[in-house]
Write an enzyme that holds these catalytic residues in place. Sequence first.
Site, mmCIF file in Angstrom:
data_model
loop_
_atom_site.group_PDB
_atom_site.id
_atom_site.type_symbol
_atom_site.label_atom_id
_atom_site.label_comp_id
_atom_site.label_asym_id
_atom_site.label_seq_id
_atom_site.Cartn_x
_atom_site.Cartn_y
_atom_site.Cartn_z
ATOM 1 N N HIS A 45 -3.150 -7.394 2.121
ATOM 2 C CA HIS A 45 -3.142 -8.505 1.167
ATOM 3 C C HIS A 45 -1.974 -8.360 0.220
ATOM 4 C CE1 HIS A 45 -5.638 -5.262 -0.494
ATOM 5 N NE2 HIS A 45 -5.219 -5.636 -1.694
ATOM 6 N N CYS A 73 -15.483 -5.685 7.217
ATOM 7 C CA CYS A 73 -14.318 -5.826 6.327
ATOM 8 C C CYS A 73 -14.508 -7.052 5.433
ATOM 9 C CB CYS A 73 -13.044 -5.966 7.158
ATOM 10 S SG CYS A 73 -11.604 -6.426 6.176
ATOM 11 N N ASN A 85 -0.106 -3.248 -2.424
ATOM 12 C CA ASN A 85 -0.502 -1.843 -2.464
ATOM 13 C C ASN A 85 -0.731 -1.383 -1.033
ATOM 14 O OD1 ASN A 85 -0.493 -1.795 -5.308
ATOM 15 N ND2 ASN A 85 -2.573 -2.632 -5.376
ATOM 16 N N HIS A 105 -7.535 -4.218 4.166
ATOM 17 C CA HIS A 105 -7.123 -5.390 4.938
ATOM 18 C C HIS A 105 -5.884 -5.897 4.197
ATOM 19 C CE1 HIS A 105 -8.240 -9.373 7.129
ATOM 20 N NE2 HIS A 105 -7.149 -9.637 6.409
ATOM 21 N N CYS A 143 -11.954 -9.873 5.980
ATOM 22 C CA CYS A 143 -12.200 -10.607 7.228
ATOM 23 C C CYS A 143 -13.314 -11.625 7.007
ATOM 24 C CB CYS A 143 -12.599 -9.656 8.351
ATOM 25 S SG CYS A 143 -11.211 -8.814 9.147
ATOM 26 N N HIS A 193 -7.289 -9.285 11.232
ATOM 27 C CA HIS A 193 -7.396 -7.990 10.540
ATOM 28 C C HIS A 193 -6.176 -7.123 10.822
ATOM 29 C CE1 HIS A 193 -9.299 -4.640 8.463
ATOM 30 N NE2 HIS A 193 -8.690 -3.891 9.374
ATOM 31 N N ASP A 218 -8.270 -13.830 -7.103
ATOM 32 C CA ASP A 218 -8.786 -12.470 -7.252
ATOM 33 C C ASP A 218 -10.000 -12.505 -8.180
ATOM 34 O OD1 ASP A 218 -7.403 -9.398 -6.837
ATOM 35 O OD2 ASP A 218 -9.008 -9.604 -8.311
ATOM 36 N N GLY A 242 -2.924 2.797 -4.407
ATOM 37 C CA GLY A 242 -3.808 1.844 -5.084
ATOM 38 C C GLY A 242 -4.478 0.824 -4.190
ATOM 39 N N HIS A 255 -0.762 -9.489 -3.565
ATOM 40 C CA HIS A 255 -1.164 -10.040 -4.862
ATOM 41 C C HIS A 255 -0.034 -10.947 -5.345
ATOM 42 C CE1 HIS A 255 -4.359 -6.916 -5.834
ATOM 43 N NE2 HIS A 255 -3.688 -6.271 -4.899
HETATM 44 P P1 AMP Z 1 -6.045 -3.566 -3.861
HETATM 45 O O1 AMP Z 1 -6.284 -2.584 -4.954
HETATM 46 O O2 AMP Z 1 -4.571 -3.875 -3.687
HETATM 47 O O3 AMP Z 1 -6.720 -3.180 -2.566
HETATM 48 O O4 AMP Z 1 -6.654 -4.908 -4.371
HETATM 49 C C1 AMP Z 1 -7.910 -5.394 -3.989
HETATM 50 C C2 AMP Z 1 -8.169 -6.600 -4.846
HETATM 51 O O5 AMP Z 1 -9.218 -7.340 -4.264
HETATM 52 C C3 AMP Z 1 -8.576 -6.278 -6.292
HETATM 53 O O6 AMP Z 1 -7.662 -6.879 -7.205
HETATM 54 C C4 AMP Z 1 -9.991 -6.883 -6.396
HETATM 55 O O7 AMP Z 1 -10.233 -7.457 -7.661
HETATM 56 C C5 AMP Z 1 -9.953 -7.931 -5.290
HETATM 57 N N1 AMP Z 1 -11.260 -8.281 -4.717
HETATM 58 C C6 AMP Z 1 -12.195 -7.431 -4.212
HETATM 59 N N2 AMP Z 1 -13.244 -8.123 -3.734
HETATM 60 C C7 AMP Z 1 -12.973 -9.438 -3.929
HETATM 61 C C8 AMP Z 1 -13.662 -10.643 -3.650
HETATM 62 N N3 AMP Z 1 -14.867 -10.654 -3.064
HETATM 63 N N4 AMP Z 1 -13.083 -11.824 -3.984
HETATM 64 C C9 AMP Z 1 -11.872 -11.825 -4.579
HETATM 65 N N5 AMP Z 1 -11.151 -10.727 -4.859
HETATM 66 C C10 AMP Z 1 -11.695 -9.538 -4.549
HETATM 67 ZN ZN ZN Z 2 -10.255 -7.269 7.734
#
Ligand code: AMP
Ligand code: ZN
Length: 112
Positions: free
Chosen positions: A99, A4, A86, A97, A7, A46, A30, A92, A101
């Site tokens: 999160h 993940c 999301n 994991h 993680c 997680h 992000d 979306g 925004h």
């Molecule tokens: P979601 O669509 O809600 O799952 O959002 C996932 C978010 O994670 C997106 O806005 C990506 O730009 C962001 N993301 C993916 N990988 C990384 C990373 N390594 N570092 C920072 N942000 C990331």
């Molecule tokens: Zn995770």
Amino acid sequence: MADCIFCQIGSGKIPAEVVFQDETVMVFKDIHPKAPVHVLIIPKKHISSAADVTKEELPIFAHMLEAANIAAKKEDIPSAYKLVINTGASAGQVVMHLHMHLLGGKKITSIV
Ligand code: AMP
Ligand code: ZN
């Protein structure tokens, strides 16, 4: 969870631009920002999505909001931001994991 990405960011195995962290949560920028301020708040434990948060895990969820407010202050948007979670692929969610925004720094319009 070994495979993940969040993680691995939470444990420091993959680097990120960290805005705030403690033993429970991490806030980092992000990689593809959609607003002047766009950071992600994750639990270090997680949890796959908001739909999977158990009653016992609700304090972690509350702590994520506290961390969001700390990050909003640090990023100079203490009282004007949008929080988005999301939940599920069809809504979306790409990274499975939990999160949050935190978006701000300009007028953000969307469906809600
Ligand atoms: P979601 O669509 O809600 O799952 O959002 C996932 C978010 O994670 C997106 O806005 C990506 O730009 C962001 N993301 C993916 N990988 C990384 C990373 N390594 N570092 C920072 N942000 C990331
Ligand atoms: Zn995770």
